[in-house]
Design a protein around this motif. Structure first.
Motif, PDB file in Angstrom:
ATOM      1  N   GLY A 111       0.800  -1.042  -0.240  1.00 37.21           N
ATOM      2  CA  GLY A 111       0.239  -0.370  -0.021  1.00 37.21           C
ATOM      3  C   GLY A 111       1.080   1.068   0.268  1.00 37.21           C
ATOM      4  N   ALA A 112       2.049   1.443   0.879  1.00 36.88           N
ATOM      5  CA  ALA A 112       2.410   2.469   0.778  1.00 36.88           C
ATOM      6  C   ALA A 112       3.574   2.785  -0.744  1.00 36.88           C
ATOM      7  N   VAL A 113       4.044   1.570  -1.231  1.00 34.78           N
ATOM      8  CA  VAL A 113       4.080   1.559  -2.740  1.00 34.78           C
ATOM      9  C   VAL A 113       2.981   2.641  -3.305  1.00 34.78           C
ATOM     10  N   GLY A 114       2.556   2.236  -3.774  1.00 30.86           N
ATOM     11  CA  GLY A 114       1.119   2.361  -4.072  1.00 30.86           C
ATOM     12  C   GLY A 114       0.646   3.744  -4.048  1.00 30.86           C
ATOM     13  N   GLN A 115       0.634   4.040  -2.747  1.00 29.32           N
ATOM     14  CA  GLN A 115       0.695   5.510  -2.302  1.00 29.32           C
ATOM     15  C   GLN A 115       1.430   6.284  -3.202  1.00 29.32           C
ATOM     16  N   VAL A 116       2.486   6.015  -3.093  1.00 29.19           N
ATOM     17  CA  VAL A 116       4.096   6.623  -4.042  1.00 29.19           C
ATOM     18  C   VAL A 116       3.439   6.618  -4.955  1.00 29.19           C
ATOM     19  N   LEU A 117       3.417   5.014  -6.204  1.00 24.52           N
ATOM     20  CA  LEU A 117       2.858   5.382  -7.149  1.00 24.52           C
ATOM     21  C   LEU A 117       2.017   6.595  -7.584  1.00 24.52           C
ATOM     22  N   ASP A 118       1.083   6.445  -7.455  1.00 25.42           N
ATOM     23  CA  ASP A 118      -0.106   7.382  -7.589  1.00 25.42           C
ATOM     24  C   ASP A 118      -0.098   9.132  -6.900  1.00 25.42           C
ATOM     25  N   SER A 119       1.381   9.247  -6.482  1.00 26.87           N
ATOM     26  CA  SER A 119       1.140  10.351  -6.161  1.00 26.87           C
ATOM     27  C   SER A 119       1.967  11.555  -7.267  1.00 26.87           C
ATOM     28  N   GLY A 120       2.636  10.583  -8.490  1.00 24.24           N
ATOM     29  CA  GLY A 120       2.717  11.095  -9.336  1.00 24.24           C
ATOM     30  C   GLY A 120       4.494  11.418  -9.279  1.00 24.24           C
ATOM     31  N   TRP A 121       5.077  11.283  -7.984  1.00 27.08           N
ATOM     32  CA  TRP A 121       6.149  11.826  -7.673  1.00 27.08           C
ATOM     33  C   TRP A 121       7.459  10.593  -7.062  1.00 27.08           C
ATOM     34  N   VAL A 122       8.257   9.767  -7.936  1.00 22.00           N
ATOM     35  CA  VAL A 122       8.771   8.360  -7.452  1.00 22.00           C
ATOM     36  C   VAL A 122      10.278   8.716  -7.218  1.00 22.00           C
ATOM     37  N   ASP A 143      11.864   8.060  -3.357  1.00 18.68           N
ATOM     38  CA  ASP A 143      10.339   8.028  -3.231  1.00 18.68           C
ATOM     39  C   ASP A 143      10.075   6.320  -3.047  1.00 18.68           C
ATOM     40  N   ILE A 144       9.776   5.994  -3.645  1.00 16.56           N
ATOM     41  CA  ILE A 144       9.728   4.827  -3.695  1.00 16.56           C
ATOM     42  C   ILE A 144      10.227   3.767  -2.597  1.00 16.56           C
ATOM     43  N   GLN A 145      11.559   4.138  -2.661  1.00 13.53           N
ATOM     44  CA  GLN A 145      12.716   3.398  -1.167  1.00 13.53           C
ATOM     45  C   GLN A 145      12.277   3.923   0.628  1.00 13.53           C
ATOM     46  N   ALA A 146      11.886   5.019   0.084  1.00 12.09           N
ATOM     47  CA  ALA A 146      11.063   6.049   1.251  1.00 12.09           C
ATOM     48  C   ALA A 146       9.848   5.423   1.831  1.00 12.09           C
ATOM     49  N   GLY A 147       9.093   5.364   0.639  1.00 11.31           N
ATOM     50  CA  GLY A 147       7.596   4.806   1.225  1.00 11.31           C
ATOM     51  C   GLY A 147       7.449   3.431   1.409  1.00 11.31           C
ATOM     52  N   ILE A 148       8.732   2.347   0.581  1.00 17.28           N
ATOM     53  CA  ILE A 148       8.649   1.389   1.452  1.00 17.28           C
ATOM     54  C   ILE A 148       9.629   1.146   3.094  1.00 17.28           C
ATOM     55  N   GLY A 149      10.403   2.175   3.544  1.00 14.77           N
ATOM     56  CA  GLY A 149      11.286   2.292   5.041  1.00 14.77           C
ATOM     57  C   GLY A 149      10.184   2.579   5.351  1.00 14.77           C
ATOM     58  N   ARG A 150       9.665   3.570   5.237  1.00  9.02           N
ATOM     59  CA  ARG A 150       8.847   3.857   6.735  1.00  9.02           C
ATOM     60  C   ARG A 150       7.927   3.503   6.736  1.00  9.02           C
ATOM     61  N   ALA A 151       7.028   2.483   6.284  1.00  9.89           N
ATOM     62  CA  ALA A 151       6.345   1.426   6.157  1.00  9.89           C
ATOM     63  C   ALA A 151       7.043  -0.166   7.188  1.00  9.89           C
ATOM     64  N   GLN A 152       8.443   0.375   7.008  1.00 10.53           N
ATOM     65  CA  GLN A 152       9.393  -0.830   7.461  1.00 10.53           C
ATOM     66  C   GLN A 152       9.730  -0.890   9.356  1.00 10.53           C
ATOM     67  N   LEU A 153       9.766   0.114   8.704  1.00 13.03           N
ATOM     68  CA  LEU A 153      10.275   1.090  10.219  1.00 13.03           C
ATOM     69  C   LEU A 153       8.900   1.043  11.541  1.00 13.03           C
ATOM     70  N   THR A 154       7.941   0.511  10.980  1.00 10.68           N
ATOM     71  CA  THR A 154       7.383   0.570  12.535  1.00 10.68           C
ATOM     72  C   THR A 154       6.606  -0.482  12.641  1.00 10.68           C
ATOM     73  N   ALA A 155       7.369  -2.146  11.620  1.00 12.66           N
ATOM     74  CA  ALA A 155       7.439  -3.430  12.142  1.00 12.66           C
ATOM     75  C   ALA A 155       8.821  -3.730  12.873  1.00 12.66           C
ATOM     76  N   LEU A 156       9.545  -2.244  12.776  1.00 10.54           N
ATOM     77  CA  LEU A 156      11.487  -2.966  13.617  1.00 10.54           C
ATOM     78  C   LEU A 156      11.260  -3.088  14.552  1.00 10.54           C
TER      79      LEU A 156
END
Length: 386
Positions: free
Chosen positions: A23-34, A247-260
């Motif tokens: 979902g985090a990756v999808g949000q980045v793709l939908d934003s148009g800025w990657v 931003d694609i990597q960063a979106g993944i990173g933000r999601a991963q950080l919650t699980a760390l």
């Protein structure tokens, strides 16, 4: 690698993903800025809050983070930089790519990192201009003690914290108060993104410098140039690299950080269970247990065994994949040619211990039954040697 790739094999690593990564990756793709943009800025803020650091600058890898920090020191070309020989080749390459000269420091056999005594011995051979210290396997080095032993100011010390997220010393997370601490988000790391890295720093000037240097030294990135009211004009005030995070990597990173935090808790459980399963196995040296004030990140579970290469083969035949961290820099052909025989022969403890090191599977998704298989196969291989 998925769990179903090798049904009969316990893999060395399975990359963990938080539930909302897709979902985090999808949000980045939908934003148009990657590329580097708002998600990267948000990730930097989130990771800085996790560490308790003043600044975080997201970059392409831990290797580029190390190189950027070393370049930012503005040392004369060829200046000597202390580094452990028991390290990943990328860390040594970063010193060389920055135009500097590696000087090898030996390790303590228990912690697998340099001690004040080994750093002082290396510094006595050549007066160092800087030092790279490494949190081997997730063990947080005593940066202050090593800095003093090297005779350096803290602004000349760069921490290789590729294995460091989750580690702490004296209650302070690795990177929380560092002049420069470099993290990795490679696929096997404690907080995997796939690729990527970050620099944590308490120094405002260093943060500003490496933030520009990660994008060729440009005064503004493209996101800021194309914001409403922005200008296409920019300056290059310092020579930099192409080393930005997307931003694609960063979106993944933000999601991963919650699980760390939960992943780190699970790693601790697995390590304690390995200790119980392997205690008393003949010829086996377990990792040093946590000392007072030291919180290990447990990126790796590194044991020491006799006849290491043969044991690796026997474990592989039993369906257990392992790895070795690391082949010392002093054993590599390119570095031997650059450093010379005398320098490469200056780390006898590293040479001895490196022939015994074995990294066992350790990741949050490691099932108890698979961990039992790993331990049983290793104990059987050791008992066969008497």
């Amino acid at each position: 690698m998925s769990a179903s790739t090798h049904q009969s094999t316990v893999p060395f690593n399975i990359t963990s993903f938080a539930d909302d990564v897709a979902g985090a990756v999808g949000q980045v793709l939908d934003s148009g800025w990657v590329t580097t943009g708002p998600q990267t800025a948000a990730f930097e803020k989130d990771f800085a809050a996790y560490l308790g650091a003043a600044h975080v600058v997201a970059v392409a890898s831990c290797t580029t983070a190390l190189e950027l920090c070393l370049r930012a020191l503005d040392l004369p070309p060829g200046s000597p930089v202390l580094t452990p020989s028991l390290t990943f080749c990328g860390a040594v390459n970063a010193i060389l790519h920055a135009g500097l000269r590696p000087v090898l420091a030996d390790i303590d056999a228990d912690t697998l990192v340099p001690s004040p005594a080994t750093v002082a011995a290396a510094a006595a051979r050549v007066r160092p201009a800087a030092m790279v210290v490494q949190n081997q396997g997730g063990y947080p080095v005593d940066v202050a003690a090593l800095t003093e032993a090297a005779g350096l100011d803290r602004t000349k010390v760069v921490e290789d914290a590729a294995h460091g997220p989750g580690a702490a010393r004296g209650g302070a997370p690795v990177g929380s108060s560092s002049f420069a601490a470099c993290f990795s988000f490679y696929a096997t790391k404690n907080m995997p993104i796939g690729e990527g890295g970050a620099i944590a720093t308490s120094d405002d000037g260093l943060a500003d410098r490496v933030r520009a240097m990660r994008l060729h030294g440009m005064s503004k990135d493209s996101w800021r140039r194309y914001l409403p009211g922005g200008s296409w004009r920019y300056d290059v005030r310092t020579v930099g690299l192409k080393a930005n995070m997307t931003d694609i990597q960063a979106g993944i990173g933000r999601a991963q950080l919650t699980a760390l935090p939960e992943w780190q808790r699970r790693r601790g459980e697995l390590v304690a269970r390995y200790d119980e399963l392997l205690l008393g196995a003949p010829g086996l040296v377990l990792p040093q247990r946590e000392l007072a004030g030291v919180q290990h990140a447990w990126h790796l579970y590194q044991v020491r065994v006799p006849d290491r290469d043969a044991i690796i083969a026997e474990l592989e035949a039993a369906g257990v994949s392992t790895s070795v961290h690391f082949i010392p820099a002093s054993h590599m052909t390119a570095y031997q040619e650059i450093l010379g025989a005398e320098e490469c022969g200056s780390v006898p403890v590293t040479d001895r211990v490196a022939e015994e090191l074995l990294s066992l599977p350790l990741y949050p998704g490691l099932a108890p039954g698979d961990q039992d298989r790993v331990a049983a196969a290793l104990v059987e291989a050791l008992r066969a040697r008497g």
